[in-house]
Write a protein that holds these residues in place. Structure first.
Motif, PDB file in Angstrom:
ATOM      1  N   LEU A 163       0.808  -1.224   0.000  1.00 33.05           N
ATOM      2  CA  LEU A 163       0.000   0.000   0.000  1.00 33.05           C
ATOM      3  C   LEU A 163       0.837   1.268   0.000  1.00 33.05           C
ATOM      4  O   LEU A 163       0.442   2.271  -0.598  1.00 33.05           O
ATOM      5  N   LEU A 175      -5.198   6.724  -0.987  1.00 40.05           N
ATOM      6  CA  LEU A 175      -4.891   6.294   0.385  1.00 40.05           C
ATOM      7  C   LEU A 175      -5.543   7.203   1.430  1.00 40.05           C
ATOM      8  O   LEU A 175      -6.001   6.715   2.478  1.00 40.05           O
ATOM      9  N   THR A 176      -5.610   8.512   1.161  1.00 42.11           N
ATOM     10  CA  THR A 176      -6.259   9.396   2.145  1.00 42.11           C
ATOM     11  C   THR A 176      -7.758   9.098   2.245  1.00 42.11           C
ATOM     12  O   THR A 176      -8.330   9.054   3.333  1.00 42.11           O
ATOM     13  N   LYS A 177      -8.382   8.833   1.103  1.00 38.38           N
ATOM     14  CA  LYS A 177      -9.818   8.508   1.118  1.00 38.38           C
ATOM     15  C   LYS A 177     -10.050   7.134   1.750  1.00 38.38           C
ATOM     16  O   LYS A 177     -11.002   6.924   2.502  1.00 38.38           O
ATOM     17  N   THR A 178      -9.158   6.188   1.457  1.00 36.87           N
ATOM     18  CA  THR A 178      -9.305   4.827   1.993  1.00 36.87           C
ATOM     19  C   THR A 178      -9.205   4.815   3.509  1.00 36.87           C
ATOM     20  O   THR A 178     -10.021   4.198   4.197  1.00 36.87           O
ATOM     21  N   PHE A 179      -8.177   5.526   4.017  1.00 38.77           N
ATOM     22  CA  PHE A 179      -7.925   5.453   5.461  1.00 38.77           C
ATOM     23  C   PHE A 179      -8.515   6.636   6.224  1.00 38.77           C
ATOM     24  O   PHE A 179      -8.356   6.721   7.448  1.00 38.77           O
ATOM     25  N   GLN A 180      -9.169   7.562   5.495  1.00 37.20           N
ATOM     26  CA  GLN A 180      -9.845   8.675   6.169  1.00 37.20           C
ATOM     27  C   GLN A 180      -8.858   9.504   6.992  1.00 37.20           C
ATOM     28  O   GLN A 180      -9.122   9.860   8.153  1.00 37.20           O
ATOM     29  N   VAL A 181      -7.705   9.777   6.366  1.00 37.25           N
ATOM     30  CA  VAL A 181      -6.688  10.615   7.005  1.00 37.25           C
ATOM     31  C   VAL A 181      -6.192  11.621   5.971  1.00 37.25           C
ATOM     32  O   VAL A 181      -6.564  11.564   4.792  1.00 37.25           O
ATOM     33  N   VAL A 186      -0.401  10.019   5.319  1.00 37.06           N
ATOM     34  CA  VAL A 186       0.020   9.122   4.229  1.00 37.06           C
ATOM     35  C   VAL A 186       1.492   9.362   3.893  1.00 37.06           C
ATOM     36  O   VAL A 186       2.268   8.403   3.742  1.00 37.06           O
TER      37      VAL A 186
END
Ligand code: GLV
Ligand code: MN
Length: 195
Positions: A163, A175-181, A186
């Motif tokens: 990842l 990755l920001t949308k996936t992990f909500q950060v 990231v």
């Protein structure tokens, strides 16, 4: 999980310029006892890395005698607190045998159910094929395990590296949308893995 062999053995010729589903066989007339012998797991691995663990593999690439035999084995050394990070093997079930130390072994099913156990010397735990799993040294000293596989080349998809350290990298907005950060998180994780 590998296909059945069609002959007693097929010691891999890793230098052959073509391959099939596996490797071509070196001529049987050139095969000796040494082709079925491998001493690469006899030495402790270097655990001086961010995870504090290291996998030394006896698979068809390091031990060509395994070609077509549906079997391989790893040695995993752990420093104090070391972790073999979450990963999966697309082509194999895994059985973990603890040689020394205390090791937490865990896997998660496709339904997100977590199974785990702390093992000591002589105890084993099985990881069903393809499921994400890890080991962590939870004892006071170093730890050593051997992991066996029903594949000559299990493959390992290491989740954090897949990842956050792929080439080229997965776009940050995925990755920001996936992990909500945010990007900062990231980027921080990516930097830990040198990317
Ligand atoms: C441990 O999980 C290994 O893949 O050797
Ligand atoms: Mn594994």
């Amino acid at each position: 999980a590998d296909p059945d062999p069609l002959q007693d053995f097929c010691v891999a010729d890793l230098s052959a310029s073509t391959s099939v589903n596996g490797f071509l066989c070196k001529p049987a007339s050139n095969v000796s006892s040494d082709d079925f012998f491998f001493d690469g797991l006899s030495k402790e691995g270097n655990t001086s890395n961010i995870f504090g663990s290291t996998v030394t593999a006896a698979n068809v690439l390091s031990f060509p005698g395994l070609n077509t035999l549906g079997s391989s084995i790893n040695r995993v050394d752990f420093a104090i607190g070391g972790v073999n990070p979450p990963h999966s093997h697309p082509r194999s079930t895994e059985t973990d045998l603890v040689i020394s130390g205390q090791v937490l072994v865990g896997f998660v099913t496709t339904g997100n159910v977590y199974f785990s156990k702390v093992l000591t010397a002589g105890e084993i735990f099985v990881i069903p094929r393809g499921l994400v799993h890890f080991q962590k040294n939870v004892g006071p000293g170093k730890a050593l395990i051997f992991t066996t596989f029903n594949s000559q080349l299990p493959g390992a998809a290491v989740v954090p590296l897949n990842l956050f350290a792929s080439t080229p990298s997965i776009p940050n907005d995925v990755l920001t949308k996936t992990f909500q950060v945010g990007d900062d998180v990231v980027n921080s994780i990516k930097s830990k893995f040198g990317s």
